[in-house]
Design a protein around this motif. Sequence first.
Motif, PDB file in Angstrom:
ATOM      1  N   ASN A 241       0.847  -1.200   0.000  1.00 50.27           N
ATOM      2  CA  ASN A 241       0.000   0.000   0.000  1.00 50.27           C
ATOM      3  C   ASN A 241       0.886   1.255   0.000  1.00 50.27           C
ATOM      4  N   ARG A 242       1.992   1.202   0.746  1.00 42.13           N
ATOM      5  CA  ARG A 242       2.898   2.370   0.816  1.00 42.13           C
ATOM      6  C   ARG A 242       3.563   2.595  -0.543  1.00 42.13           C
ATOM      7  N   ARG A 243       4.085   1.518  -1.104  1.00 38.09           N
ATOM      8  CA  ARG A 243       4.782   1.654  -2.389  1.00 38.09           C
ATOM      9  C   ARG A 243       3.816   2.110  -3.478  1.00 38.09           C
ATOM     10  N   PHE A 244       2.631   1.505  -3.514  1.00 41.38           N
ATOM     11  CA  PHE A 244       1.648   1.871  -4.543  1.00 41.38           C
ATOM     12  C   PHE A 244       1.149   3.309  -4.315  1.00 41.38           C
ATOM     13  N   GLY A 245       0.988   3.704  -3.037  1.00 36.94           N
ATOM     14  CA  GLY A 245       0.561   5.075  -2.729  1.00 36.94           C
ATOM     15  C   GLY A 245       1.563   6.085  -3.267  1.00 36.94           C
ATOM     16  N   GLY A 246       2.832   5.770  -3.081  1.00 35.98           N
ATOM     17  CA  GLY A 246       3.890   6.660  -3.580  1.00 35.98           C
ATOM     18  C   GLY A 246       3.869   6.749  -5.101  1.00 35.98           C
ATOM     19  N   LEU A 247       3.667   5.584  -5.749  1.00 37.86           N
ATOM     20  CA  LEU A 247       3.642   5.563  -7.219  1.00 37.86           C
ATOM     21  C   LEU A 247       2.444   6.354  -7.747  1.00 37.86           C
ATOM     22  N   LEU A 248       1.290   6.138  -7.093  1.00 35.40           N
ATOM     23  CA  LEU A 248       0.075   6.817  -7.558  1.00 35.40           C
ATOM     24  C   LEU A 248       0.203   8.326  -7.364  1.00 35.40           C
ATOM     25  N   CYS A 249       0.748   8.728  -6.225  1.00 37.98           N
ATOM     26  CA  CYS A 249       0.839  10.155  -5.909  1.00 37.98           C
ATOM     27  C   CYS A 249       1.599  10.917  -7.000  1.00 37.98           C
ATOM     28  N   GLN A 250       2.612  10.254  -7.572  1.00 37.91           N
ATOM     29  CA  GLN A 250       3.401  10.926  -8.612  1.00 37.91           C
ATOM     30  C   GLN A 250       2.577  11.215  -9.871  1.00 37.91           C
TER      31      GLN A 250
ATOM     32  N   LEU B 187      -1.337   7.927   0.371  1.00 36.01           N
ATOM     33  CA  LEU B 187      -1.382   9.111  -0.511  1.00 36.01           C
ATOM     34  C   LEU B 187      -1.184  10.372   0.325  1.00 36.01           C
ATOM     35  N   ARG B 188      -1.850  10.411   1.478  1.00 36.23           N
ATOM     36  CA  ARG B 188      -1.681  11.580   2.376  1.00 36.23           C
ATOM     37  C   ARG B 188      -0.220  11.694   2.805  1.00 36.23           C
ATOM     38  N   ASN B 189       0.380  10.551   3.176  1.00 30.68           N
ATOM     39  CA  ASN B 189       1.786  10.584   3.610  1.00 30.68           C
ATOM     40  C   ASN B 189       2.703  11.077   2.491  1.00 30.68           C
ATOM     41  N   SER B 190       2.262  10.844   1.260  1.00 32.84           N
ATOM     42  CA  SER B 190       3.097  11.291   0.136  1.00 32.84           C
ATOM     43  C   SER B 190       2.790  12.737  -0.240  1.00 32.84           C
ATOM     44  N   GLY B 191       1.862  13.354   0.492  1.00 38.55           N
ATOM     45  CA  GLY B 191       1.609  14.781   0.268  1.00 38.55           C
ATOM     46  C   GLY B 191       0.301  15.114  -0.426  1.00 38.55           C
ATOM     47  N   TRP B 192      -0.489  14.113  -0.817  1.00 40.18           N
ATOM     48  CA  TRP B 192      -1.748  14.381  -1.533  1.00 40.18           C
ATOM     49  C   TRP B 192      -2.812  14.917  -0.571  1.00 40.18           C
ATOM     50  N   GLN B 193      -3.393  16.064  -0.928  1.00 38.61           N
ATOM     51  CA  GLN B 193      -4.413  16.649  -0.049  1.00 38.61           C
ATOM     52  C   GLN B 193      -5.789  16.692  -0.705  1.00 38.61           C
ATOM     53  N   GLY B 194      -5.873  16.266  -1.957  1.00 40.38           N
ATOM     54  CA  GLY B 194      -7.148  16.329  -2.670  1.00 40.38           C
ATOM     55  C   GLY B 194      -8.098  15.219  -2.238  1.00 40.38           C
ATOM     56  N   PRO B 195      -9.285  15.164  -2.887  1.00 39.65           N
ATOM     57  CA  PRO B 195     -10.307  14.187  -2.491  1.00 39.65           C
ATOM     58  C   PRO B 195      -9.897  12.732  -2.759  1.00 39.65           C
ATOM     59  N   VAL B 196     -10.116  11.887  -1.776  1.00 39.66           N
ATOM     60  CA  VAL B 196      -9.902  10.441  -1.955  1.00 39.66           C
ATOM     61  C   VAL B 196     -11.082   9.701  -1.342  1.00 39.66           C
ATOM     62  N   GLY B 197     -11.708   8.852  -2.117  1.00 42.70           N
ATOM     63  CA  GLY B 197     -12.822   8.043  -1.613  1.00 42.70           C
ATOM     64  C   GLY B 197     -12.469   6.569  -1.694  1.00 42.70           C
ATOM     65  N   PHE B 198     -13.146   5.777  -0.868  1.00 43.46           N
ATOM     66  CA  PHE B 198     -12.893   4.336  -0.820  1.00 43.46           C
ATOM     67  C   PHE B 198     -14.229   3.615  -0.894  1.00 43.46           C
TER      68      PHE B 198
ATOM     69  N   MET C 242      -6.931  -0.826   1.647  1.00 42.28           N
ATOM     70  CA  MET C 242      -7.521  -0.056   2.749  1.00 42.28           C
ATOM     71  C   MET C 242      -6.581   1.034   3.256  1.00 42.28           C
ATOM     72  N   LEU C 243      -5.272   0.842   3.056  1.00 45.19           N
ATOM     73  CA  LEU C 243      -4.312   1.832   3.563  1.00 45.19           C
ATOM     74  C   LEU C 243      -3.801   2.767   2.462  1.00 45.19           C
ATOM     75  N   LEU C 244      -4.328   2.646   1.266  1.00 48.34           N
ATOM     76  CA  LEU C 244      -3.784   3.439   0.154  1.00 48.34           C
ATOM     77  C   LEU C 244      -4.031   4.943   0.354  1.00 48.34           C
ATOM     78  N   GLY C 245      -5.219   5.278   0.869  1.00 49.05           N
ATOM     79  CA  GLY C 245      -5.538   6.698   1.080  1.00 49.05           C
ATOM     80  C   GLY C 245      -4.549   7.339   2.048  1.00 49.05           C
ATOM     81  N   GLN C 246      -4.260   6.617   3.108  1.00 45.55           N
ATOM     82  CA  GLN C 246      -3.325   7.137   4.107  1.00 45.55           C
ATOM     83  C   GLN C 246      -1.933   7.329   3.490  1.00 45.55           C
TER      84      GLN C 246
END
Length: 468
Positions: free
Chosen positions: A110-119, A141-152, A135-139
């Motif tokens: 989830n962390r690695r994919f979140g980082g990839l998606l954020c870019q 994305l936030r950790n990678s700096g994304w502040q926009g809307p994310v839904g699950f 389930m942890l992807l949104g978090q």
Amino acid sequence: MGRLIVASNRTARPQEPRAGGLAVALWDALSERGGGVWFGWSGDTLARETRGVRLFVEGAVDFALADLTEAEYQGYYLGYANRTIWPVFHYRVDLAHFDQEAFDTYAAVNRRFGGLLCQLLRQDDIVWVHDYHFMLLGQELRNSGWQGPVGFFLHIPFPAPEVFTALPQHARLARGLADYDLIGFQTARDVDNFCRYMEQHHGAELLPGGRLRCFGRSMRVAAFPIGIDAQDFARLAVAPEAAAAATRLGRLIENRALVIGVDRMDYSKGLPQRLQAFGRLLDENETLRGRVSLLQIAPPSRETVGAYRDLREELDRLAGRVNGDYSDLDWTPIRYLARGYPREMLAGLFRLARVGLVTPLHDGMNLVAKEYVAAQDAEDPGVLVLSEFAGAAERMQGALLVNPHDIGAMAEAIRRALEMPLEERQERWRALFAEVAEHDLTAWRRSFIAALEAAAEPAGPVAAAIPA
Ligand code: ADQ
């Protein structure tokens, strides 16, 4: 309007047919916004980690696919997602493996994919994440700096708090979920389970408009019952391929009544209980022997997981018992086909069947129930026998609702369905079809996206979800 970004474990990769309803719905959602990105696992596992994502363009949609290493595939996909979350969320704590290392791999993917998606994200994009793999992807994305809307959106049930807390990492998952702006579930029951858990274990505060305040965040929680493209499925059911499938089977069953079950072979689908109920029907109703056949279609899934091998053996044994007791020269009570069929063929078989047996022990929604209804002939419709523990039951009260653990009650419901007068069948079917047609796949995706856009702006209007 910004782009829509969809993240799901599997995507409908370019060049692959988008046969499944969900893949079509998400594709339409992306196309409708004039483009977007579909991000997920490529389906490939490699010995070593590769960097970045592979990009493909198809029409207005960019596909961004990341590979898994063999170790990630084992820990994240086969391990935590399928051997821990899946059984626990389907109330099979007894089948769950609790393995901290598998969770660590799940979190790391989830962390690695979140980082990839954020870019890949641009400022006014909205992100829609799907299902229990992420389930942890949104978090992340936030950790990678994304502040926009994310839904699950969770496609499977959210269990009662007492069951969810069996997961040693429940608090970690809950904290991760709280970083989404909108959390969508299939039913009001799932929403209730989630809110109760967040209140009891994390002191969440329920706010007006279906909002929840917890972990210093505010999120919207609502039910968005998924549907099918009902009109399209109804058309499929009278197409030449459907008619040909029905004719092939029709020759075999002659003028006997057909009872049909179509599932992925999974322990959540209640297959042993279903075969037992059909056996009980024949045990108790001599007059039905030789007059009714059960066709169960269930291709194996995730065979590598031991529980599925056991299930397959149990089904063979149960079907063998009934067929051994009752088969005759020209009649086999249970035909069990362990393979998948094209949607057109399934539609034709659904239309031929006098009874649709959809009896999971637990199911997020269950689209087969809706497909069975959509495929029926309005003049002479069949009867849906539906488990009260399928999410679909919440809004499909025109079905004969059964407790799938109650073998006798299921046998009785099948008998009642077989003998139901035409007028009652028509009346029940009309109510069911109206529901399936109104809350279709388009209504589902549009209502979720509208709610996500509204949820990300707490001061703005709160979009109405489909009332559950
Ligand atoms: P599934 O558990 O896969 O989905 P379901 O909703 O029944 O369950 O959807 C299965 C789909 O696959 C249906 O369209 C069905 O026609 C098709 N299918 C099943 N068996 C088949 C076969 N033998 N051959 C060909 N096609 C077959 C998860 C959740 C569900 C939720 C969906 C969508 O577990 O509860 O309804 O996602 O959110």
